[in-house]
Design a protein around this motif. Sequence first.
Motif, PDB file in Angstrom:
ATOM      1  N   TRP A  60     -46.885  61.136  29.095  1.00  0.00           N
ATOM      2  CA  TRP A  60     -47.274  61.188  27.759  1.00  0.00           C
ATOM      3  C   TRP A  60     -48.726  60.948  27.389  1.00  0.00           C
ATOM      4  O   TRP A  60     -49.107  60.759  26.160  1.00  0.00           O
ATOM      5  N   SER A  61     -49.612  60.506  28.490  1.00  0.00           N
ATOM      6  CA  SER A  61     -50.882  59.906  28.143  1.00  0.00           C
ATOM      7  C   SER A  61     -51.780  60.894  27.333  1.00  0.00           C
ATOM      8  O   SER A  61     -52.458  60.319  26.325  1.00  0.00           O
ATOM      9  N   PRO A  62     -51.681  62.172  27.629  1.00  0.00           N
ATOM     10  CA  PRO A  62     -52.598  62.835  26.527  1.00  0.00           C
ATOM     11  C   PRO A  62     -52.306  62.837  25.028  1.00  0.00           C
ATOM     12  O   PRO A  62     -53.262  62.508  24.217  1.00  0.00           O
ATOM     13  N   LEU A  63     -50.908  62.710  24.757  1.00  0.00           N
ATOM     14  CA  LEU A  63     -50.414  62.331  23.241  1.00  0.00           C
ATOM     15  C   LEU A  63     -50.865  61.002  22.855  1.00  0.00           C
ATOM     16  O   LEU A  63     -51.306  60.841  21.547  1.00  0.00           O
ATOM     17  N   LEU A  64     -50.566  59.825  23.721  1.00  0.00           N
ATOM     18  CA  LEU A  64     -50.943  58.549  23.380  1.00  0.00           C
ATOM     19  C   LEU A  64     -52.218  58.651  23.034  1.00  0.00           C
ATOM     20  O   LEU A  64     -52.940  57.793  22.061  1.00  0.00           O
ATOM     21  N   PHE A  68     -54.726  57.183  20.081  1.00  0.00           N
ATOM     22  CA  PHE A  68     -55.707  56.276  19.998  1.00  0.00           C
ATOM     23  C   PHE A  68     -56.794  56.661  19.378  1.00  0.00           C
ATOM     24  O   PHE A  68     -57.501  55.829  18.655  1.00  0.00           O
ATOM     25  N   LEU A  69     -57.409  57.920  19.711  1.00  0.00           N
ATOM     26  CA  LEU A  69     -58.618  58.390  19.135  1.00  0.00           C
ATOM     27  C   LEU A  69     -58.513  58.549  17.611  1.00  0.00           C
ATOM     28  O   LEU A  69     -59.405  58.414  16.854  1.00  0.00           O
ATOM     29  N   PHE A  70     -57.334  58.881  17.143  1.00  0.00           N
ATOM     30  CA  PHE A  70     -57.109  58.837  15.413  1.00  0.00           C
ATOM     31  C   PHE A  70     -57.530  57.152  15.230  1.00  0.00           C
ATOM     32  O   PHE A  70     -57.755  57.025  13.923  1.00  0.00           O
ATOM     33  N   ASN A  71     -57.056  56.317  15.843  1.00  0.00           N
ATOM     34  CA  ASN A  71     -56.977  54.994  15.180  1.00  0.00           C
ATOM     35  C   ASN A  71     -58.480  54.627  15.329  1.00  0.00           C
ATOM     36  O   ASN A  71     -59.266  53.941  14.454  1.00  0.00           O
ATOM     37  N   VAL A  72     -59.327  55.097  16.258  1.00  0.00           N
ATOM     38  CA  VAL A  72     -60.771  55.092  16.190  1.00  0.00           C
ATOM     39  C   VAL A  72     -61.470  55.627  15.322  1.00  0.00           C
ATOM     40  O   VAL A  72     -62.370  55.043  14.666  1.00  0.00           O
ATOM     41  N   ALA A  73     -60.784  57.078  14.803  1.00  0.00           N
ATOM     42  CA  ALA A  73     -61.673  57.525  13.875  1.00  0.00           C
ATOM     43  C   ALA A  73     -61.421  56.912  12.460  1.00  0.00           C
ATOM     44  O   ALA A  73     -62.179  56.914  11.747  1.00  0.00           O
ATOM     45  N   VAL A 223     -48.399  56.319   9.176  1.00  0.00           N
ATOM     46  CA  VAL A 223     -49.443  57.111   9.658  1.00  0.00           C
ATOM     47  C   VAL A 223     -49.273  57.397  11.276  1.00  0.00           C
ATOM     48  O   VAL A 223     -48.985  56.375  11.822  1.00  0.00           O
ATOM     49  N   SER A 224     -49.366  58.666  11.598  1.00  0.00           N
ATOM     50  CA  SER A 224     -49.234  58.705  12.963  1.00  0.00           C
ATOM     51  C   SER A 224     -50.245  58.455  13.927  1.00  0.00           C
ATOM     52  O   SER A 224     -51.072  59.256  14.470  1.00  0.00           O
ATOM     53  N   GLU A 225     -50.510  57.415  14.038  1.00  0.00           N
ATOM     54  CA  GLU A 225     -51.714  56.585  15.136  1.00  0.00           C
ATOM     55  C   GLU A 225     -50.891  56.542  16.475  1.00  0.00           C
ATOM     56  O   GLU A 225     -49.697  56.730  16.652  1.00  0.00           O
ATOM     57  N   MET A 226     -51.611  55.787  17.206  1.00  0.00           N
ATOM     58  CA  MET A 226     -51.067  55.308  18.749  1.00  0.00           C
ATOM     59  C   MET A 226     -49.539  54.566  18.798  1.00  0.00           C
ATOM     60  O   MET A 226     -48.751  54.876  19.428  1.00  0.00           O
ATOM     61  N   THR A 230     -46.303  55.794  20.232  1.00  0.00           N
ATOM     62  CA  THR A 230     -45.705  55.105  21.401  1.00  0.00           C
ATOM     63  C   THR A 230     -44.053  54.845  21.055  1.00  0.00           C
ATOM     64  O   THR A 230     -43.295  54.939  21.923  1.00  0.00           O
ATOM     65  N   SER A 231     -43.883  54.561  19.709  1.00  0.00           N
ATOM     66  CA  SER A 231     -42.497  54.362  19.453  1.00  0.00           C
ATOM     67  C   SER A 231     -41.823  55.777  19.710  1.00  0.00           C
ATOM     68  O   SER A 231     -40.545  55.732  19.860  1.00  0.00           O
ATOM     69  N   GLU A 232     -42.515  56.958  19.253  1.00  0.00           N
ATOM     70  CA  GLU A 232     -41.711  58.152  19.362  1.00  0.00           C
ATOM     71  C   GLU A 232     -41.392  58.417  20.580  1.00  0.00           C
ATOM     72  O   GLU A 232     -40.242  58.952  21.350  1.00  0.00           O
ATOM     73  N   VAL A 233     -42.375  58.119  21.670  1.00  0.00           N
ATOM     74  CA  VAL A 233     -42.005  58.531  23.126  1.00  0.00           C
ATOM     75  C   VAL A 233     -41.204  57.734  23.650  1.00  0.00           C
ATOM     76  O   VAL A 233     -40.339  58.208  24.403  1.00  0.00           O
ATOM     77  N   HIS A 234     -40.942  56.351  23.418  1.00  0.00           N
ATOM     78  CA  HIS A 234     -39.953  55.542  23.782  1.00  0.00           C
ATOM     79  C   HIS A 234     -38.687  56.093  23.281  1.00  0.00           C
ATOM     80  O   HIS A 234     -37.745  56.137  23.997  1.00  0.00           O
ATOM     81  N   ALA A 235     -38.397  56.630  22.111  1.00  0.00           N
ATOM     82  CA  ALA A 235     -37.237  57.153  21.692  1.00  0.00           C
ATOM     83  C   ALA A 235     -37.165  58.506  22.347  1.00  0.00           C
ATOM     84  O   ALA A 235     -35.976  58.858  22.591  1.00  0.00           O
TER      85      ALA A 235
END
Length: 277
Positions: A60-64, A68-73, A223-226, A230-235
């Motif tokens: 899942w690292s590409p999605l995560l 993270f890039l969205f957080n930076v933006a 907002v769908s940031e990192m 991460t929570s969605e990946v865990h689910a």
Amino acid sequence: MTGRPLAVLLPVASPAPRSFPKLTLVHCVGIVGALALVGGAAHAQGAPAAPSAFEVIFKWSPLLLQGFLFNVAISLLAMTLGTVAGLALGLAQIGTNRPLARVAWAATQFFRNAPWLVLLFFAMFMIPFQFRIFGYVIPFPDWVKAVIGFSLPVMANVSEILRGAVRSLPSGQWEAAESLAFSRRQTLWRIILPQCVKRMLPPWMNLYSLVTMATVQASIVGVSEMLTLTSEVHAAEGGRPELLAPLYGFAMLCFFLYCYPIGRLTQRLERRFNVKS
């Protein structure tokens, strides 16, 4: 009577005890290995093994990293908007217009001391989801509201940074410019503000690091940031408890690798300019 010698009954010979082969370390390793192979084959036939935490993060690292890039933006946009507004507010604070200076000071103190999460909630729920201009409907997505919500404390802090940098200069700078017949505007833009840049840069960079780390609060308002991803990946991985620490640890590592060089560069600039932020 000629008698025959009586037969002597000899005791029955007991069979020799059987000697069992001694178990060596090699035999023990072989037995354990065979048991492991048999157990592994049985487990493989019964149910597939769950992927490890490393495999989940790699998968899942590409999605995560996209999150993270969205957080930076968001942090870059909020910092840009807040810096422009903060410079204007700071100039109003040090201006000669007394009513305007008092309003600017009050706005600076209010937004500087208000909780960031509360400002984010206000931006989310007070700003409409869309605007209608000349018959055209312009949507206003949540991430734009998040940028505005984070830019408010940035604006107040930049305003205070500018005011402090200007006040830290010796008063002789103003007196020398006045003796050379410079106007206040010329003194401010040609003499004072250029000297304030090196004083403002280290605290401004520290503020950017704080804003970047605070962008994870946008997950609370949808907002769908990192952190949200991460929570969605865990689910998606079945909510396995053992994945919580690795997944959120990966998010923490991403923010650390991004913010730590900024902090080191800030310290380097402080030593170079000999300015304490």
